[in-house]
Write a protein that holds these residues in place. Sequence first.
Motif, PDB file in Angstrom:
ATOM      1  N   UNK A 170       2.937  16.107 -19.170  1.00 49.29           N
ATOM      2  CA  UNK A 170       3.686  14.899 -18.315  1.00 49.29           C
ATOM      3  C   UNK A 170       2.812  13.727 -18.511  1.00 49.29           C
ATOM      4  N   UNK A 171       3.379  12.606 -18.261  1.00 44.89           N
ATOM      5  CA  UNK A 171       2.800  11.156 -18.057  1.00 44.89           C
ATOM      6  C   UNK A 171       1.572  11.326 -17.263  1.00 44.89           C
ATOM      7  N   UNK A 172       0.384  10.662 -17.408  1.00 40.51           N
ATOM      8  CA  UNK A 172      -0.640  10.615 -16.292  1.00 40.51           C
ATOM      9  C   UNK A 172      -0.505   9.283 -15.770  1.00 40.51           C
ATOM     10  N   UNK A 173      -0.108   9.553 -14.244  1.00 39.75           N
ATOM     11  CA  UNK A 173       0.167   8.336 -13.556  1.00 39.75           C
ATOM     12  C   UNK A 173      -0.918   8.235 -12.520  1.00 39.75           C
ATOM     13  N   UNK A 174      -1.579   7.055 -12.556  1.00 40.36           N
ATOM     14  CA  UNK A 174      -2.618   6.826 -11.338  1.00 40.36           C
ATOM     15  C   UNK A 174      -2.002   6.215 -10.353  1.00 40.36           C
ATOM     16  N   UNK A 175      -2.649   6.132  -9.318  1.00 40.83           N
ATOM     17  CA  UNK A 175      -2.174   5.519  -7.888  1.00 40.83           C
ATOM     18  C   UNK A 175      -3.422   4.537  -7.754  1.00 40.83           C
ATOM     19  N   UNK A 176      -2.946   3.475  -6.930  1.00 39.95           N
ATOM     20  CA  UNK A 176      -4.140   2.695  -6.637  1.00 39.95           C
ATOM     21  C   UNK A 176      -4.460   2.888  -5.119  1.00 39.95           C
ATOM     22  N   UNK A 177      -5.357   3.494  -4.637  1.00 38.73           N
ATOM     23  CA  UNK A 177      -5.590   3.728  -3.132  1.00 38.73           C
ATOM     24  C   UNK A 177      -5.536   2.697  -2.376  1.00 38.73           C
ATOM     25  N   UNK A 178      -4.976   2.909  -1.462  1.00 44.33           N
ATOM     26  CA  UNK A 178      -4.932   1.502  -0.230  1.00 44.33           C
ATOM     27  C   UNK A 178      -6.416   1.469   0.250  1.00 44.33           C
ATOM     28  N   UNK A 179      -7.275   2.680   0.550  1.00 41.70           N
ATOM     29  CA  UNK A 179      -8.507   2.478   0.975  1.00 41.70           C
ATOM     30  C   UNK A 179      -9.170   2.191  -0.047  1.00 41.70           C
ATOM     31  N   UNK A 180     -10.121   0.880  -0.178  1.00 39.73           N
ATOM     32  CA  UNK A 180     -10.930   0.734  -1.236  1.00 39.73           C
ATOM     33  C   UNK A 180     -12.087   1.796  -1.264  1.00 39.73           C
ATOM     34  N   UNK A 181     -12.434   2.510  -0.365  1.00 41.59           N
ATOM     35  CA  UNK A 181     -13.677   3.429  -0.509  1.00 41.59           C
ATOM     36  C   UNK A 181     -13.128   4.553  -1.508  1.00 41.59           C
ATOM     37  N   UNK A 182     -11.768   4.811  -1.806  1.00 41.71           N
ATOM     38  CA  UNK A 182     -11.601   5.835  -2.537  1.00 41.71           C
ATOM     39  C   UNK A 182     -11.775   5.569  -3.924  1.00 41.71           C
ATOM     40  N   UNK A 183     -12.095   4.141  -4.176  1.00 43.59           N
ATOM     41  CA  UNK A 183     -12.318   3.848  -5.671  1.00 43.59           C
ATOM     42  C   UNK A 183     -11.374   3.109  -6.095  1.00 43.59           C
ATOM     43  N   UNK A 184     -11.176   2.732  -7.339  1.00 40.35           N
ATOM     44  CA  UNK A 184     -10.253   1.994  -7.961  1.00 40.35           C
ATOM     45  C   UNK A 184      -8.820   2.459  -8.403  1.00 40.35           C
ATOM     46  N   UNK A 185      -8.991   3.667  -9.167  1.00 43.59           N
ATOM     47  CA  UNK A 185      -7.585   4.565  -9.270  1.00 43.59           C
ATOM     48  C   UNK A 185      -7.829   5.803  -8.736  1.00 43.59           C
ATOM     49  N   UNK A 186      -6.857   6.762  -8.499  1.00 40.94           N
ATOM     50  CA  UNK A 186      -6.769   8.040  -7.887  1.00 40.94           C
ATOM     51  C   UNK A 186      -5.865   8.636  -8.879  1.00 40.94           C
TER      52      UNK A 186
END
Length: 655
Positions: free
Chosen positions: A25-41
Motif C-alpha cells: 500500500x501507499x506510505x501515507x504520513x500524517x502531520x502530528x498536531x503536537x509539535x513534540x511528536x516530530x514533523x511526520x508520523x
Amino acid sequence: MFHRLEETLAGIFSKHLEKRYGWRNAVVFEQPRQPEFGELALPVAFQLARTLRRPPRAIADEIVREIGAIEGVAALEVAGAGYINIRFDRGRYARSLIEGLPPEECAVADGKIIVEHTNINPNKAAHIGHLRNAVLGDTFVRILRARGRRVEVQNYIDNTGVQVADVVVAFERLLGKTPEEVAAMTADPAVRFDYFCWDLYARISAHYREHPETLAWRQQALEAIERGEGETARMAAIVSDAIMRAHLATMWRLGIVYDVLPRESEILHLKFWAAAFELLRERGAIRYETEGKNAGCWVMPAAAFAGDDAGGEGGEDGKVIVRSNGTVTYVGKDIAYQLWKFGLLGKDFHYRPLLTYPNGHRVWVSSEAPGDEPAPEFGRGSRVYNVIDSRQSYLQDIVAAGLRALGFEKEAENSIHFAYEMVALSPRCAAELGFELDAEERRRAYVEVSGRKGLGVKADDLVDKLIEKALEEVVSRHPQEPPEKQRDIAAQIAVGALRYFMLKYTRNVVIAFDFQEALSFEGETGPYVQYAVVRARSIFRKLAERGESVPDYAAELDAGALERQLRSEDFWQLLLTASKTDAVLERAIAVGEPAHAAKYAFQLAQAFNNFYHEHPILAEPDRERRTFLLWLADYVRAQLERTLGVLGIPCPEYM
RNA sequence: GCGCCCGUAGCUCAGCCGGAUAGAGCAGCUGGCUUCGAACCAGCAGGCCGGGGGUUCGAAUCCCUCCGGGCGCGCCA
C-alpha cells in the motif's frame, strides 16, 4: 522543500516495507498536531500488526532499527502504541532552503489540462454567484500552473440561448429598438449596458409571467438567432458581444483572464452537433424511439448514466438528446463540446484574437471562418475540469456517460465536474437590497439569487463597495499619498478581500452572502494576509532606510548557526509551515479544493504575525540571531507572496 | 419516489484518503501601541462533532439507519 522531503521519505519507507513485509500500500504520513511528536508520523505499524499478528510497538521498533539512518532525518522515534515519529535535521533542512533547490523535474503526467469556468450567459451583468465560479476556476488554474501543469482556460459563451433571446425580445418588443439603436447604446459610455440588460431581463421575465401568450416571441427569436440571419440575429450578436466584453472587464478587475472563448454560435454553424450525432448513432449510444412518450426522439438509455439498478419509474425513459422536431437538446450540444475538448470530435473551430489584456495576455474567440492570424492550438486536452455549479450535476453525469457510451472510457474518467454549491443571499442581505420577502422566505437561512426576478448582488457593485470601504481606511492611514495611488491600493485590498471571501468556503457549502461578512477586512480575510506581507516588507524597507544592506544569508548562516537558532520551537514551526507551500498546493490539486490554499495562506500569515510581534528583529543585538531572524522573515515573506500570487491576491506596497 | 450536498462553540466555517488532547474567524470579556505598522498580538469563556446502530486496537472522519435543512431529477437552457 517539505513536499520533496516527504516524497523522498515515502520512497525510502515504501521500498523497505515492501522488501521486508511485502507491504504494497501507499506510505501515507500524517502531520502530528503536537509539535513534540516530530514533523511526520507513520502509523504503518498498526496496519502491519494485523497481518503480522504481532504488537504494533514491536513492529515499529523493528522498522526503526532496520531502516537505519536517513539523510536529512535527525531521529526516528517510536511513540505511543506504535507510531514512528520522524524528526527532521533542522540545520540541514534550513540550509537547503537558503541554498535553494535544483528545479524539480516535472514528474507530472504530460498533456494539457483544460479548465472551463465562468460561462456566464451573455445577457446581463455578472453577479456574485458567477464570481464564485470564476474565482474558484481561476485559482485552481493558478494552483495547477504553480505546480508545473500545462493548463488552458476556456470560458464558454452561450450566445444563442434562451437568456439572450429574452433580452433581445425585450429590446424589440418592449422598447421597440432597432439593432442600430442598441449598438449605439453599447457604445454610449453614459449607459451601463450590462446593468441596463439586468433590469430589462427582469422586465421581460415579468412580462412573460403576466402574459404567457407572449412566450411565442421567445420561440421566434430563438429560431431566428439559431439560423443566424436577419435583424433579430444581428441584435443578438450585438447584445451578447457587448455583454461578453463587460464580463471580461469585470473579471479582469479580479485578475481573471481566459485563453479562449468557444461560442455556441460556432458550435451550431460549424455543425459540431452533426459530427457528434453521427458518432453517437453509429456506436449505439443513442437510439430512436418509435413508441412511448419519447416517440420520435433520439434517446440515451437510462442505463447508460443512472447505474445498474436504474429500475425506477421515471428513469427508464432515458434522456432525450434529439427532440421529435429534430432539434438537439442542451445536453447534446454539451456532449459535442466535451468531445471537442478531448480532440475526439474530428472538427475544430476557427479562431480570431478578441482582445489583449493590459498585461499583454491575449484571449481568442471562436469564429466561423479562418482569421488572418494563425491561432494557437486549443482543445485536445487530456483532462478536463468543468467548473459548474452542483445543480448541473445530473447533466454533467449524462455528458460523461455519453463519452463512456462512445467507448471513450478514459476521457469519461478525466471529465471532472468541478462542482460547487450556489451563492445565495442571507435574508438580511435581500432586505438590504430592497426586496420584499414573504414569511416563508424570511424563515429560511438563505434566499436563492434569481436573474429572472433581478434579485442578486452584481459583481461590479460588490467590487465598488469593497474599494470604497478600503479607500476610507487607506486615506485615514496614509493621508499624504496621492489619490490615484490610494485608489490603486484600495482596489488591491478589495480584490484580496473578495477573492479570499470566495475561497475560504469549501466548494460544497452554500454561501449565504452577507455584506457585513464580505466587507470585513479583519480576522480570517484577504487583507489580513496582505497585511502580514506589508509588515514583513516594512522590516526591509526600514533596514534600507538605515543604510544597511540585506545580509548574505548563505555566507553568514551555516548549518551550525541555523541549528542553534532553530532550537527555538517557535522559529522551527514557523519555518516548517512556510516550507509547506508546495505540499499544500499538491494536496489542493489532489482533492480539488482551492480553499486549502487559502486556509494555508491565512495560517502562515497568522504564524508570521505572532512572530513579528514577539521578536523585534532590527533591535536584536546578537549578530547571528539578527541575521537569522532577517532570513526567516524574508523566507516567510517570499512564501506568503508566492501563495498570494497563487490565490490571485495582489500584495499592496502599503496599506 | 430516486440522486447529490449540508448538520462540529452563540454565529460563520475548517478538520473527513480512520490515529495521539476536536481547531479558526466573528461576536463577548480581559490585557497590550515612546519599539520593524494595532487591518495586529496575547489571554479567558464557549463542544452529547444532529440521534441511534455497526466495522475497528482506535470513528467528527468509513458503513447502515433515522431526523432536520437545501438542491436536482423536462422534447427549458
